[in-house]
Every structure is written in structure tokens, then in C-alpha cells.
Design an enzyme around this catalytic site. Structure first.
Site, PDB file in Angstrom:
ATOM      1  N   VAL A  53      68.996  49.997  34.844  1.00  0.00           N
ATOM      2  CA  VAL A  53      67.914  49.519  34.834  1.00  0.00           C
ATOM      3  C   VAL A  53      66.505  49.191  34.890  1.00  0.00           C
ATOM      4  O   VAL A  53      65.567  48.388  35.367  1.00  0.00           O
ATOM      5  CB  VAL A  53      67.822  49.742  36.899  1.00  0.00           C
ATOM      6  CG1 VAL A  53      69.175  49.043  37.721  1.00  0.00           C
ATOM      7  CG2 VAL A  53      67.609  50.931  37.162  1.00  0.00           C
ATOM      8  N   HIS A  54      66.015  49.794  33.413  1.00  0.00           N
ATOM      9  CA  HIS A  54      65.101  49.924  33.349  1.00  0.00           C
ATOM     10  C   HIS A  54      65.114  49.205  31.736  1.00  0.00           C
ATOM     11  O   HIS A  54      64.185  49.832  30.686  1.00  0.00           O
ATOM     12  CB  HIS A  54      64.488  51.288  33.036  1.00  0.00           C
ATOM     13  CG  HIS A  54      64.373  52.095  33.976  1.00  0.00           C
ATOM     14  ND1 HIS A  54      65.745  53.029  34.359  1.00  0.00           N
ATOM     15  CD2 HIS A  54      63.604  51.838  34.914  1.00  0.00           C
ATOM     16  CE1 HIS A  54      65.528  53.665  35.749  1.00  0.00           C
ATOM     17  NE2 HIS A  54      64.166  53.465  36.300  1.00  0.00           N
ATOM     18  N   GLY A  55      65.714  48.416  31.585  1.00  0.00           N
ATOM     19  CA  GLY A  55      65.813  47.464  30.491  1.00  0.00           C
ATOM     20  C   GLY A  55      66.654  47.991  29.087  1.00  0.00           C
ATOM     21  O   GLY A  55      66.559  48.363  27.717  1.00  0.00           O
ATOM     22  N   GLU A  56      67.143  49.556  29.194  1.00  0.00           N
ATOM     23  CA  GLU A  56      68.241  49.983  28.874  1.00  0.00           C
ATOM     24  C   GLU A  56      69.478  49.272  28.239  1.00  0.00           C
ATOM     25  O   GLU A  56      69.595  48.643  29.096  1.00  0.00           O
ATOM     26  CB  GLU A  56      68.077  51.440  29.011  1.00  0.00           C
ATOM     27  CG  GLU A  56      67.645  52.405  29.340  1.00  0.00           C
ATOM     28  CD  GLU A  56      67.599  52.534  31.106  1.00  0.00           C
ATOM     29  OE1 GLU A  56      67.539  51.390  32.018  1.00  0.00           O
ATOM     30  OE2 GLU A  56      67.202  53.728  31.930  1.00  0.00           O
TER      31      GLU A  56
END
Lengths: 334, 213
Positions: free
Chosen positions: A218-221
Site C-alpha cells: 500500500v505504499h506504491g511498492e
């Protein structure tokens, strides 16, 4: 991409100001700290539930501050854990004589900063406990649940913690129930496109046309693996095959369900997907309790979705059904 | 080195560190995006700006100034980087104190900071973290402990650079990129890269001071 900002360096401060201006009926700014607290708090004799993490996930985390949910949310910069100093200050604003529970997604930055703040509070004689949300099945194998990261299952674990504290449970009991909820919460997600940080022009990752990422963060990983794009019905099966593989043994099968949009996948698409999730779970003999199809734990403008199941028992179901009111989630008593 | 000189040197080091982070912010962000969330450059700049902002206050000695800057860095940066870099330099600064600042003293202070980072971050060299630059650097600095600090520091730098380069061949087992396991292979660890830039910034300041003599 993220389009609305003034100076990207001020993004966090300005979003907190705007959030508090809009939702002053639920929250107020914690003085000299990067966080918000419930307008009706702190309440004497009540365990303080303190959640938090980086910004960029709204309504997580500040949107869950209010009666029946969290007492405070500590807010970091976009996708960055808040500093231990800010966690400490927010704790001091809401902790009463019943102690505090920290509850947050399991990421190294959050763990470091919340742990350092907890140690400082404990040295000052305050009882502070921690439950980390570890619902993401893609991030570690089942025998290493403590290593998994927290994604949309935050929603359920926070709800249980908030409801337990709101009815006056002791810190031991709030901690036990929150841990129990986390142990029975599983999530899995897919992504179709990355998100762009404020002030940046390129997304954090891109997904090739015709493909999708499995096990998103959910952190753009990027996801942990990649696959050909499938139909909604096939994605419903893919999500459920993964989650049902960890269905707990024994007892009747009932589960609370969140089908969570990440920001750029809209409600109508989610309903198309939900139709097949609902059908498949009925076939599997799982009774779905209080399904929520919504954006709850987002990742700026990331495209994709995640499915969370909380496998219920009687005590968890009672807490899940308890009313709550916050900017991000309202559950009426009706 | 007089107290006033050492405080001024520390000010220049912290300013140089900010300049270095600004220069390399995009590169650090790209490295971070390979397996993480792409904000390492932004975070380091934000933290260093906060450290520079407290430099004007009167500091009794260089160690105290470093500690104060580290705490400001930690609070502004947030995240794992804020916590770990903050503890690394706050610990080193506390141990350095008012000096002396001979090579062995500086090496011991940095080692104390490194120990705290290992304990807090629960990481070891080989886990693809900033320790893969710091540990070999400290070993090399110890080996040069009988030489003047600017010389020893410069002698030890290649060890940090080599350690950083080696992280490209490692699979992350700590931190956010650990989730992506094999996907982190082939990219240098952004924390090892930023730490090496910070060590190079120190070299630039103390090396120049040396050649001014």
C-alpha cells in the site's frame, strides 16, 4: 498522478489542517504534534487506542478517529512512518489512567518509531502495549505471520480495538481481543497501476498494459509477482483461492469482508468484482457478515484492490457490530 | 582542534550533507522505488533541512551539535531512515561530546552509533541495509586509527563504496523491501548509498580543512 498541492514539502501539514477544518465534528488537532484526537477524548478510565502511519492511505489513519474507533491518529508524511517524537506527543495528549494500545501496520519504519515512543512512555511509568497488523498473505508464508505487513486488514483490527476500548475493557482485554482479531484477519490484493507522490511526475512503478501485479503493497511498492490481466470473475477466484487456503479450521464459517479500492479503481468496478466474490463464498459455505465494498486503506491514486476477511467468532462479531462514528467510517446502532 | 573550530567544522559537515542529499535526491528515490516506496531522497532532504535549521543555536561542542541535528533530522524525516540515522548520529554525537576528536575517538563514537542501529533495526551486515556500507567503513577506519582523521577517513571511504556496490548482489531480508525478496536483487540498497554520500560529505569538509593548512 497527485495533482493538488502547493509546496510538496507542506503536503502533510496542509492535509491535516484541511482534514481538521472539514471534520471538526470528529477530531481536533493535537497541539504541537502531527496528529489528531477525538473531540470527546480523552475519557477517564478508558484505554486509549492510538493508530497511525504514513499519510496517503485515507481514510486510514486519521479518518478512523472518533467514538467507537481510535482516540488518536499519528500522521507521518506521505508513505513515511511518523517520528517517535510525534508518536510520543500524541500519546501524551490522549493517554489516561487505563493505559494505551498502539495499533498499526507492520512496517519497519512504524515499528521502530512506535517502539521507541512506547519505551519512552514505559520508562515514565505509563502502560503502553502494541499490536501490529499483519494481514497481508503475500508478504510472508503462513508460519511467519509476525513478518507479514499490514494492508487493508487494518480496518477490521482497528474496529475491534476501538470497540473493545469503547465499552470499557481493560488494557489486557483490549490487547487480547485486538491480537485475536489480527490473528484471524487475512488480506490479498492486486494492482493495475502505480501511484505518484505529490510533486513527482513519474509513478513509483508502472504495470505493463495487459498485466497486473499480485500481492501489492500500500505504499506504491510493486507486487511480489506479476501475471496476465484477467477478468473480474477470474480475479475474484484468484483472491479467494489465496485467502481460503488459510481458512481457520473448525466451527461455522462466518467472515466479515472488506473489498477495498486502492484509490483509482472505482466503486462500480468493485461491485462487478464483488458479485463473483459473494457467489463463490456462498458456494464455499462461508456466511459473509456485514460486507463493506469501499475505499478504506488506499494508496494515493494507485489502481487495484484488496480483499480482507476477518474470520469471526461470537466475541469478535459483537465488537464488529458495535456502533462507531468517524470521518472515514460510520456504523449506526440501527 | 579548538572547540570553536570543531563546532564550525561540524556545521560545515551538516550543511555539506544537506547539499549532497539534494544533489542525489532523485537517484536515491529511483533506487528506493525499485523495491520500496520511492521516497528515500525526499526523506533525506527533509531530514537534513531540519538538521541545518538547528545549526544556528549555540552549541557547547561539536558532539552536542551533531546530536541535536540528528534528533531534528529524526523528527522531520520520520520512517525507518529517520529513526535509524537519527539514532546513529545522536549516539555518535553524545559519545563524541567535547572531544578529543582523534581518529580512534571518532571511530569509537561511530561504532557506538552502529551498535545502536543494529540493535534497533535488528539487522546485520549482509541484510542489504546501510550497515553494508557502515560496517566495512568502520573496520577500515579502525585499521587506520593511528593516522590523522582526514587521512584515515579518506582511506576508509573505498570500503564503504565497495560495500554499497556489493548490496546490488544481495537479497533484502530486512525492512520494507524484504517483502519483495528476489525483486530487490540487482539494485543497490538506497540506505547504503545515502550513508556513503554522507561519509563522502564529511570527507569533503575535513579533507578540505586539512589541505587548507
Amino acid at each position: 498522478m497527485t495533482k493538488l498541492w502547493n509546496d510538496p514539502a507542506d503536503f502533510r501539514a496542509e492535509l491535516i489542517d484541511g482534514f481538521v477544518a472539514a471534520y471538526g465534528r470528529y477530531v481536533r488537532r493535537i497541539p504541537d504534534a502531527s496528529g489528531v484526537m477525538a473531540v470527546d477524548g480523552p475519557r477517564s478510565g478508558k484505554v486509549a487506542v492510538i493508530i497511525g502511519g504514513g499519510s496517503g492511505h485515507y481514510p486510514a489513519f486519521c479518518g478512523y478517529v472518533g467514538p467507537g474507533l481510535a482516540d488518536a491518529a499519528v500522521m507521518g508524511n506521505v508513505f513515511a512512518a511518523p517520528s517517535s517524537e510525534q508518536v510520543y506527543r500524541c500519546t501524551q495528549a490522549v493517554i489516561g489512567n487505563a493505559g494505551a494500545l498502539y495499533c498499526y501496520g507492520n512496517y519497519s519504519g512504524d515499528v521502530l518509531n512506535f517502539d521507541m515512543a512506547a519505551m519512552r512512555c514505559q520508562m515514565e511509568g505509563q502502560d503502553v502495549r502494541t499490536v501490529r497488523v499483519t494481514d497481508d498473505v503475500a508478504s510472508a508464508p503462513p508460519d511467519q505471520q509476525e513478518k507479514r505487513r499490514g494492508i487493508s486488514g487494518d480496518f477490521f483490527v482497528f474496529k475491534i480495538a476501538g470497540a473493545s476500548a469503547a465499552r470499557g475493557d481493560t488494557l489486557d482485554e483490549v490487547e487480547r481481543l485486538t491480537r485475536h482479531a489480527n490473528a484471524r484477519t487475512r488480506s490479498f490484493g492486486v494492482a493495475f497501476g502505480g501511484c505518484t507522490l505529490p510533486g513527482q511526475t513519474e509513478p513509483l512503478f508502472t504495470v505493463e498494459p495487459g498485466r497486473m501485479e499480485l500481492g501489492l503493497g500500500v505504499h506504491g511498492e510493486p507486487g511480489v509477482s506479476s501475471s496476465e490481466m484477467r477478468t473480474a470473475a477470474e480475479i475474484a477466484d484468484l483472491l479467494l483461492d489465496t485467502l481460503l487456503a488459510e481458512r481457520p479450521d473448525g466451527g461455522e464459517a462466518r467472515a466479515a469482508l472488506l473489498l477495498n479500492g486502492l484509490g483509482n479503481t472505482k466503486y462500480e468496478e468493485l461491485f462487478v468484482l464483488y458479485k463473483d466474490i459473494d457467489r463463490r463464498l456462498a458456494q464455499e459455505g462461508v456466511r459473509i457478515h456485514r460486507p463493506v465494498v469501499d475505499e478504506q486503506v488506499t494508496s494515493l491514486n494507485m489502481a487495484g484492490c484488496s480483499l480482507s476477511l476477518l474470520w469471526l467468532d461470537d466475541e469478535l462479531e459483537a465488537l464488529l457490530d458495535a456502533p462507531c462514528a468517524s470521518a472515514g467510517y460510520v456504523q449506526s446502532a440501527l | 582542534m579548538s572547540e570553536a573550530t570543531s563546532v564550525e567544522t561540524m556545521r560545515r559537515i551538516i550543511r555539506q550533507a544537506l547539499a549532497s542529499m539534494e544533489e542525489h535526491a532523485d537517484e536515491l528515490g529511483r533506487l528506493d522505488a525499485a523495491a520500496g516506496d520511492g521516497d528515500h531522497g525526499i526523506t533525506m532532504v527533509r531530514g537534513m533541512k531540519a538538521a541545518v535549521a538547528v545549526l544556528d543555536a549555540n552549541a557547547p561542542d561539536a558532539g552536542a551539535l551533531l546530536s541535536r541535528g540528528a534528533l531534528a533530522f529524526s523528527d522531520a524525516a520520520g520512517g525507518a531512515s529517520g529513526a535509524l540515522y537519527g539514532m546513529l548520529f545522536a549516539t555518535a554525537g553524545r559519545q563524541l561530546g567535547a572531544g578529543p576528536y582523534a581518529t580512534a575517538d571518532v571511530a569509537a563514537a561511530m561504532r557506538a552509533g552502529c551498535d545502536v542501529v543494529m540493535r534497533l533495526g535488528k539487522a546485520q551486515p549482509g541484510d542489504k541495509t546501510l550497515l553494508d556500507a557502515l560496517e566495512p567503513f568502520l573496520v577500515a577506519l579502525d585499521a587506520a586509527a593511528d593516522r590523522p582523521l582526514p587521512v584515515a577517513w579518506r582511506t576508509a571511504l573505498p570500503a564503504a563504496q565497495a560495500g554499497t556496490a556489493a548490496t546490488a548482489g544481495m537479497v533484502a531480508s530486512c525492512g520494507r523491501s524484504a517483502t519483495l525478496g528476489e525483486r530487490s536483487l540487482g539494485h543497490r540498497d538506497p540506505g547504503a548509498v545515502s550513508l556513503t554520500y554522507l561519509l563522502e560529505a564529511v570527507d569533503k569538509v575535513i579533507g578540505e580543512a586539512e589541505s587548507d593548512r
